[in-house]
Design a protein around this motif. Structure first.
Motif, PDB file in Angstrom:
ATOM      1  N   SER A  67      16.141  39.740  30.201  1.00 21.44           N
ATOM      2  CA  SER A  67      16.303  40.613  31.364  1.00 21.44           C
ATOM      3  C   SER A  67      17.768  40.696  31.775  1.00 21.44           C
ATOM      4  O   SER A  67      18.257  41.759  32.181  1.00 21.44           O
ATOM      5  CB  SER A  67      15.457  40.103  32.533  1.00 21.44           C
ATOM      6  OG  SER A  67      14.077  40.204  32.250  1.00 21.44           O
ATOM      7  N   ALA A  68      18.488  39.571  31.675  1.00 22.04           N
ATOM      8  CA  ALA A  68      19.920  39.579  31.963  1.00 22.04           C
ATOM      9  C   ALA A  68      20.655  40.482  30.972  1.00 22.04           C
ATOM     10  O   ALA A  68      21.587  41.206  31.344  1.00 22.04           O
ATOM     11  CB  ALA A  68      20.467  38.156  31.895  1.00 22.04           C
ATOM     12  N   PHE A  69      20.219  40.443  29.721  1.00 22.88           N
ATOM     13  CA  PHE A  69      20.811  41.300  28.686  1.00 22.88           C
ATOM     14  C   PHE A  69      20.551  42.770  29.011  1.00 22.88           C
ATOM     15  O   PHE A  69      21.447  43.617  28.902  1.00 22.88           O
ATOM     16  CB  PHE A  69      20.203  40.931  27.333  1.00 22.88           C
ATOM     17  CG  PHE A  69      20.895  41.549  26.143  1.00 22.88           C
ATOM     18  CD1 PHE A  69      22.263  41.445  25.971  1.00 22.88           C
ATOM     19  CD2 PHE A  69      20.168  42.210  25.169  1.00 22.88           C
ATOM     20  CE1 PHE A  69      22.895  42.000  24.864  1.00 22.88           C
ATOM     21  CE2 PHE A  69      20.780  42.762  24.060  1.00 22.88           C
ATOM     22  CZ  PHE A  69      22.158  42.653  23.909  1.00 22.88           C
ATOM     23  N   ASP A  70      19.341  43.080  29.427  1.00 21.16           N
ATOM     24  CA  ASP A  70      18.989  44.452  29.778  1.00 21.16           C
ATOM     25  C   ASP A  70      19.857  44.956  30.926  1.00 21.16           C
ATOM     26  O   ASP A  70      20.329  46.102  30.912  1.00 21.16           O
ATOM     27  CB  ASP A  70      17.508  44.515  30.168  1.00 21.16           C
ATOM     28  CG  ASP A  70      17.055  45.918  30.545  1.00 21.16           C
ATOM     29  OD1 ASP A  70      17.181  46.829  29.705  1.00 21.16           O
ATOM     30  OD2 ASP A  70      16.580  46.094  31.680  1.00 21.16           O
ATOM     31  N   GLU A  71      20.116  44.093  31.914  1.00 22.16           N
ATOM     32  CA  GLU A  71      20.922  44.529  33.052  1.00 22.16           C
ATOM     33  C   GLU A  71      22.380  44.737  32.657  1.00 22.16           C
ATOM     34  O   GLU A  71      23.022  45.688  33.116  1.00 22.16           O
ATOM     35  CB  GLU A  71      20.840  43.529  34.198  1.00 22.16           C
ATOM     36  CG  GLU A  71      21.523  44.071  35.450  1.00 22.16           C
ATOM     37  CD  GLU A  71      21.641  43.053  36.565  1.00 22.16           C
ATOM     38  OE1 GLU A  71      21.311  43.389  37.705  1.00 22.16           O
ATOM     39  OE2 GLU A  71      22.081  41.919  36.288  1.00 22.16           O
ATOM     40  N   ILE A  72      22.921  43.865  31.803  1.00 23.45           N
ATOM     41  CA  ILE A  72      24.318  44.049  31.409  1.00 23.45           C
ATOM     42  C   ILE A  72      24.473  45.306  30.556  1.00 23.45           C
ATOM     43  O   ILE A  72      25.493  45.996  30.631  1.00 23.45           O
ATOM     44  CB  ILE A  72      24.878  42.796  30.696  1.00 23.45           C
ATOM     45  CG1 ILE A  72      26.391  42.679  30.919  1.00 23.45           C
ATOM     46  CG2 ILE A  72      24.555  42.773  29.217  1.00 23.45           C
ATOM     47  CD1 ILE A  72      26.805  42.331  32.311  1.00 23.45           C
ATOM     48  N   GLN A  77      26.846  49.442  29.112  1.00 24.07           N
ATOM     49  CA  GLN A  77      26.613  50.359  27.990  1.00 24.07           C
ATOM     50  C   GLN A  77      26.109  51.708  28.480  1.00 24.07           C
ATOM     51  O   GLN A  77      26.672  52.753  28.153  1.00 24.07           O
ATOM     52  CB  GLN A  77      25.606  49.735  27.013  1.00 24.07           C
ATOM     53  CG  GLN A  77      25.388  50.542  25.740  1.00 24.07           C
ATOM     54  CD  GLN A  77      24.118  50.103  25.018  1.00 24.07           C
ATOM     55  OE1 GLN A  77      23.012  50.429  25.449  1.00 24.07           O
ATOM     56  NE2 GLN A  77      24.285  49.367  23.932  1.00 24.07           N
ATOM     57  N   LYS A  78      25.075  51.683  29.309  1.00 25.91           N
ATOM     58  CA  LYS A  78      24.558  52.939  29.858  1.00 25.91           C
ATOM     59  C   LYS A  78      25.446  53.456  30.979  1.00 25.91           C
ATOM     60  O   LYS A  78      25.401  54.649  31.304  1.00 25.91           O
ATOM     61  CB  LYS A  78      23.138  52.732  30.378  1.00 25.91           C
ATOM     62  CG  LYS A  78      22.129  52.364  29.296  1.00 25.91           C
ATOM     63  CD  LYS A  78      20.753  52.109  29.892  1.00 25.91           C
ATOM     64  CE  LYS A  78      19.762  51.666  28.831  1.00 25.91           C
ATOM     65  NZ  LYS A  78      18.424  51.348  29.417  1.00 25.91           N
ATOM     66  N   LYS A  79      26.227  52.568  31.591  1.00 25.01           N
ATOM     67  CA  LYS A  79      27.107  52.915  32.710  1.00 25.01           C
ATOM     68  C   LYS A  79      26.315  53.656  33.784  1.00 25.01           C
ATOM     69  O   LYS A  79      26.751  54.671  34.333  1.00 25.01           O
ATOM     70  CB  LYS A  79      28.299  53.736  32.215  1.00 25.01           C
ATOM     71  CG  LYS A  79      29.116  52.998  31.166  1.00 25.01           C
ATOM     72  CD  LYS A  79      30.033  53.900  30.378  1.00 25.01           C
ATOM     73  CE  LYS A  79      30.588  53.172  29.167  1.00 25.01           C
ATOM     74  NZ  LYS A  79      31.331  54.034  28.248  1.00 25.01           N
ATOM     75  N   TYR A 105      28.943  49.547  40.373  1.00 23.92           N
ATOM     76  CA  TYR A 105      28.694  48.947  39.065  1.00 23.92           C
ATOM     77  C   TYR A 105      28.859  49.940  37.917  1.00 23.92           C
ATOM     78  O   TYR A 105      29.972  50.360  37.613  1.00 23.92           O
ATOM     79  CB  TYR A 105      27.333  48.241  39.062  1.00 23.92           C
ATOM     80  CG  TYR A 105      27.371  46.949  39.851  1.00 23.92           C
ATOM     81  CD1 TYR A 105      27.726  45.757  39.245  1.00 23.92           C
ATOM     82  CD2 TYR A 105      27.091  46.925  41.214  1.00 23.92           C
ATOM     83  CE1 TYR A 105      27.789  44.560  39.964  1.00 23.92           C
ATOM     84  CE2 TYR A 105      27.160  45.738  41.949  1.00 23.92           C
ATOM     85  CZ  TYR A 105      27.506  44.562  41.311  1.00 23.92           C
ATOM     86  OH  TYR A 105      27.590  43.388  42.026  1.00 23.92           O
ATOM     87  N   GLY A 106      27.764  50.330  37.253  1.00 19.99           N
ATOM     88  CA  GLY A 106      27.886  51.180  36.081  1.00 19.99           C
ATOM     89  C   GLY A 106      28.602  52.489  36.329  1.00 19.99           C
ATOM     90  O   GLY A 106      29.291  53.003  35.439  1.00 19.99           O
ATOM     91  N   TYR A 107      28.455  53.026  37.515  1.00 20.25           N
ATOM     92  CA  TYR A 107      29.151  54.278  37.849  1.00 20.25           C
ATOM     93  C   TYR A 107      30.654  54.130  37.636  1.00 20.25           C
ATOM     94  O   TYR A 107      31.301  54.990  37.030  1.00 20.25           O
ATOM     95  CB  TYR A 107      28.862  54.678  39.297  1.00 20.25           C
ATOM     96  CG  TYR A 107      29.676  55.867  39.759  1.00 20.25           C
ATOM     97  CD1 TYR A 107      29.201  57.163  39.621  1.00 20.25           C
ATOM     98  CD2 TYR A 107      30.949  55.682  40.328  1.00 20.25           C
ATOM     99  CE1 TYR A 107      29.967  58.251  40.032  1.00 20.25           C
ATOM    100  CE2 TYR A 107      31.713  56.758  40.738  1.00 20.25           C
ATOM    101  CZ  TYR A 107      31.215  58.042  40.590  1.00 20.25           C
ATOM    102  OH  TYR A 107      31.991  59.118  40.987  1.00 20.25           O
ATOM    103  N   GLN A 108      31.214  53.031  38.142  1.00 17.53           N
ATOM    104  CA  GLN A 108      32.666  52.837  38.053  1.00 17.53           C
ATOM    105  C   GLN A 108      33.122  52.651  36.611  1.00 17.53           C
ATOM    106  O   GLN A 108      34.206  53.110  36.230  1.00 17.53           O
ATOM    107  CB  GLN A 108      33.095  51.631  38.901  1.00 17.53           C
ATOM    108  CG  GLN A 108      32.882  51.815  40.397  1.00 17.53           C
ATOM    109  CD  GLN A 108      33.723  52.950  40.981  1.00 17.53           C
ATOM    110  OE1 GLN A 108      34.742  53.334  40.425  1.00 17.53           O
ATOM    111  NE2 GLN A 108      33.280  53.484  42.114  1.00 17.53           N
ATOM    112  N   LEU A 109      32.306  52.003  35.797  1.00 19.32           N
ATOM    113  CA  LEU A 109      32.689  51.796  34.400  1.00 19.32           C
ATOM    114  C   LEU A 109      32.643  53.097  33.605  1.00 19.32           C
ATOM    115  O   LEU A 109      33.275  53.207  32.556  1.00 19.32           O
ATOM    116  CB  LEU A 109      31.773  50.754  33.755  1.00 19.32           C
ATOM    117  CG  LEU A 109      31.990  49.321  34.251  1.00 19.32           C
ATOM    118  CD1 LEU A 109      30.922  48.395  33.703  1.00 19.32           C
ATOM    119  CD2 LEU A 109      33.376  48.804  33.886  1.00 19.32           C
ATOM    120  N   GLY A 110      31.909  54.080  34.096  1.00 12.25           N
ATOM    121  CA  GLY A 110      31.809  55.354  33.398  1.00 12.25           C
ATOM    122  C   GLY A 110      32.846  56.389  33.809  1.00 12.25           C
ATOM    123  O   GLY A 110      32.931  57.456  33.193  1.00 12.25           O
ATOM    124  N   VAL A 111      33.627  56.086  34.847  1.00 13.99           N
ATOM    125  CA  VAL A 111      34.661  57.026  35.289  1.00 13.99           C
ATOM    126  C   VAL A 111      35.796  57.042  34.274  1.00 13.99           C
ATOM    127  O   VAL A 111      36.331  55.994  33.902  1.00 13.99           O
ATOM    128  CB  VAL A 111      35.201  56.637  36.684  1.00 13.99           C
ATOM    129  CG1 VAL A 111      36.376  57.531  37.072  1.00 13.99           C
ATOM    130  CG2 VAL A 111      34.093  56.715  37.729  1.00 13.99           C
TER     131      VAL A 111
END
Length: 282
Positions: A67-72, A77-79, A105-111
């Motif tokens: 589950s931790a892997f899925d969240e990371i 990855q999905k950002k 979180y993922g939003y910022q990594l996708g910018v």
């Protein structure tokens, strides 16, 4: 015991025995019944894990490594900033009616940002530098973006990763190390979850870059145990411990964007019983 068990036990004892209490002070978190959630805390906790020796999962109780892997993967990855892209429900209380947690979180990594080499987001910039400039001292990410904080359902806790490459004299491969910076951590609820997550991220980046995963340095500015968690922590750190599990990634994966949860294997993970219904302060 696993090395992660020893680190966790020593950290918790230090916080309980030598920490600073926030009782009676002005604090933000509250329990579900509306009372303030006070903590015992330590400033500047630093823990170091060597992934060449073992995977840093505690055995005092089970950490949901898959589950931790899925969240990371959801974040890096999905950002994604939408809980509908996540298989667990740990983010449900922070999401709006559309499933969004805002610009977090993922939003910022996708910018995407403009670099001399072109437009890239932070994840792709890390992957680019690991391939082209592995000895750069500028390989890092930061998702604590002040201009967007007002549009985040939750300010990032683990907010920055700094990657650093070394080479052992007797090894043909480079070693990838990382520093995880965290402004705040609920030790009982999240400590080993975060450690396992970012150990897995380090392993993935190392694998697709042709490197060996080395050390993960975890820096926590405010490592705290909530008042209602103290009896649970005391019982937890008194338990029997076991050897660390064997955690592997599918060695055939060569692109970070090809990893799925099915590419993670966890073997020989013997643990104590799970602690159920941990109260969470929000």
């Amino acid at each position: 015991m696993s090395y992660a068990d020893q680190v966790f036990i020593d950290m918790c004892r230090d916080i309980i025995e030598n920490g600073c209490s926030t009782e009676g002070e002005k604090v933000r978190p509250q329990w579900e019944d509306g009372t303030f959630a006070y903590t015992v805390k330590k400033f500047g906790v630093v823990n170091r894990y060597d992934l060449t020796k073992e995977f840093p999962a505690i055995t005092l109780r089970r950490t949901g490594i898959k589950s931790a892997f899925d969240e990371i993967l959801w974040i890096w990855q999905k950002k994604s900033n939408n809980i509908r892209d996540l298989n667990s429900h740990i983010w449900d209380e922070w999401a709006d009616g559309d499933g969004s947690i805002g610009k977090a979180y993922g939003y910022q990594l996708g910018v995407k940002h403009e670099y001399k080499e072109g437009m890239m987001d932070q994840v792709d910039r890390v992957l680019y530098d690991l391939e082209n400039n592995p000895y750069s001292r500028r390989i890092m990410t930061n998702i604590y973006v002040h201009q967007d904080l007002h549009e985040m359902a939750l300010y990032p806790c683990a907010y920055s990763m700094t990657f650093n490459v070394t080479k052992k004299p007797d090894s043909p491969r480079l070693t990838l190390n990382a520093v995880l910076n965290q402004r705040s951590q609920d030790v009982l609820a999240a400590n080993n979850w975060n450690v396992c997550q970012y150990a897995l991220l380090l392993m993935m980046f190392a694998q697709v870059s042709g490197m060996e995963a080395g050390e993960l340095l975890h820096v926590i500015a405010d490592a705290h145990i909530y008042d209602r968690h103290i009896p649970l922590v005391k019982e937890l750190i008194s338990r029997e411990t076991h050897d660390a599990p064997v955690v592997r990634l599918n060695p055939e994966i060569r692109s970070f964007y090809d990893f799925t949860v099915d590419d993670l294997s966890v073997e020989n993970y013997v643990t104590g019983p799970q602690i159920k219904n941990i109260p969470i302060a929000v």
